[in-house]
Design an enzyme around this catalytic site. Structure first.
Site, mmCIF file in Angstrom:
data_model
loop_
_atom_site.group_PDB
_atom_site.id
_atom_site.type_symbol
_atom_site.label_atom_id
_atom_site.label_comp_id
_atom_site.label_asym_id
_atom_site.label_seq_id
_atom_site.Cartn_x
_atom_site.Cartn_y
_atom_site.Cartn_z
ATOM 1 N N ASP A 118 1.028 -1.161 -0.010
ATOM 2 C CA ASP A 118 0.012 -0.016 0.019
ATOM 3 C C ASP A 118 0.910 1.403 0.229
ATOM 4 O O ASP A 118 1.596 1.351 -0.903
ATOM 5 C CB ASP A 118 -1.009 -0.258 1.208
ATOM 6 N N HIS A 155 -7.217 -6.130 -1.304
ATOM 7 C CA HIS A 155 -5.972 -5.308 -1.085
ATOM 8 C C HIS A 155 -4.805 -5.480 0.027
ATOM 9 O O HIS A 155 -3.639 -5.168 -0.336
ATOM 10 C CB HIS A 155 -6.645 -3.790 -0.811
#
Length: 331
Positions: free
Chosen positions: A106, A308
């Site tokens: 991320d 994610h």
């Protein structure tokens, strides 16, 4: 239980040049630094410590600037990419090392990619999870994403100081639980990746409802660990992390000297096929040209059914890929 074996992890505080970072560490050997994203902490790497230490590496995961037990500067402009790369370089030096392999997920991925681009003498190899490399600033600015996705795009929503900060800090456990599961491959409402856009009239977390149950990779102890990390900063629990987003526009100018630069150290990229990042404008084309951006690309992995939170949702696959990559780098 989803919790990784953290019993052999040690904790300390490291001065990286006028700013203290909390670090978690295990193992000995060549240094591997793990950089978390939002809204996470060192704990997001709980499944990687034992695997990488067992493969013969010194594994260090900091709470990055503004997170967990690390220092959280007051000024918004103290969270630019150069600051974050400076923290990384300072950390490696403070640990008594000259170089490290850096792995980022991320927001940690742009810091890792930037570190490899700006300081290849220090970052000897790099792996990015979720976010692919897009030099020189690694993220499109709000002035662009606002036109592409509208005012509801989460990064645009994050720009105004105070509003989202208070909403997320009201209940850190609920915030972490809802965002982690909402962005995961286990979100029952998610059948394909889509950008995180908040419809007009709704608040940020309205798009991430409370889950009926926790998935196998996230249990109540994990949620409590993340919530405790954020609670260190009280009302500013999420302000430091959100300030990273409030510098995306500023980063465009600061990183402009690196226009046209490439990632010239060995590299690896991994992403879930349900990761919302894959649905963002231009990412598919970016992935097709990764070998041009990162000429020493070792591999590009796509993980089926993964959302994610790559290293949390698919720890075994991530560990196998990282150990293989590290062996390739050191072979």
């Amino acid at each position: 239980m989803s919790t990784g074996d953290t019993s052999r992890i040690t904790h300390s505080t490291v001065d990286v040049g006028g700013l203290d970072l909390h670090v978690a560490e295990q193992g000995s050997g060549p240094l591997v630094v793990l950089l978390h994203g939002f809204p996470e902490s060192w704990y997001s790497w709980r499944h990687q410590f034992a695997a990488l230490a067992g493969a013969g590496y010194r594994v260090v995961a900091p709470d990055q600037r503004g997170y967990g037990s690390s220092h959280s500067p007051e000024r918004i402009e103290d969270y630019t990419l150069p600051h974050l790369v400076g923290d990384l370089v300072g950390l490696i030096r403070a640990l008594g090392e000259e170089q490290a392999v850096v792995v980022g997920h991320d927001w940690g991925a742009p810091v890792a990619w930037s570190g490899a681009m700006m300081r290849p003498d220090v970052v000897r190899a790099v792996a990015g999870l979720s976010v692919p490399p897009a030099p020189p600033a690694f993220m499109p600015p709000p002035s662009v994403t606002r036109r592409t996705y509208g005012e509801g795009f989460y990064q645009v929503r994050f720009q105004e100081p105070g509003v989202v900060d208070a909403q997320l800090a009201a209940d850190p456990a609920a915030t972490v639980r809802r965002i982690l599961i909402g962005g995961s491959g286990d979100n029952p409402a998610l059948d394909k990746p889509v950008p995180w856009v908040v419809p007009e009239g709704l608040e940020l977390l309205d798009t991430m409802p409370e889950p009926a149950c926790l998935p196998d990779w996230l249990d109540a102890q994990d949620v409590a660990a993340f919530a405790d990390d954020f609670s260190h900063h009280g009302e500013r629990a999420f302000t430091g992390p959100l300030n990273w987003y409030r510098n995306i526009e500023r980063n465009q100018g600061l990183m402009s000297p690196f226009a046209g630069a490439t990632i010239d150290v060995p590299s690896l990229y991994m992403v879930g096929d349900l990761d919302m990042v894959t649905a963002l404008h231009g990412v598919s084309q970016l992935r097709e040209s990764l070998h041009l951006i990162a000429p020493k690309l070792h591999a590009q992995h796509t993980l089926p059914g993964c959302g994610h939170w790559t290293q949390q949702e698919r720890p075994h696959q991530v560990n196998e890929a990282l150990v293989d990559f590290l062996a390739h780098v050191d072979g």
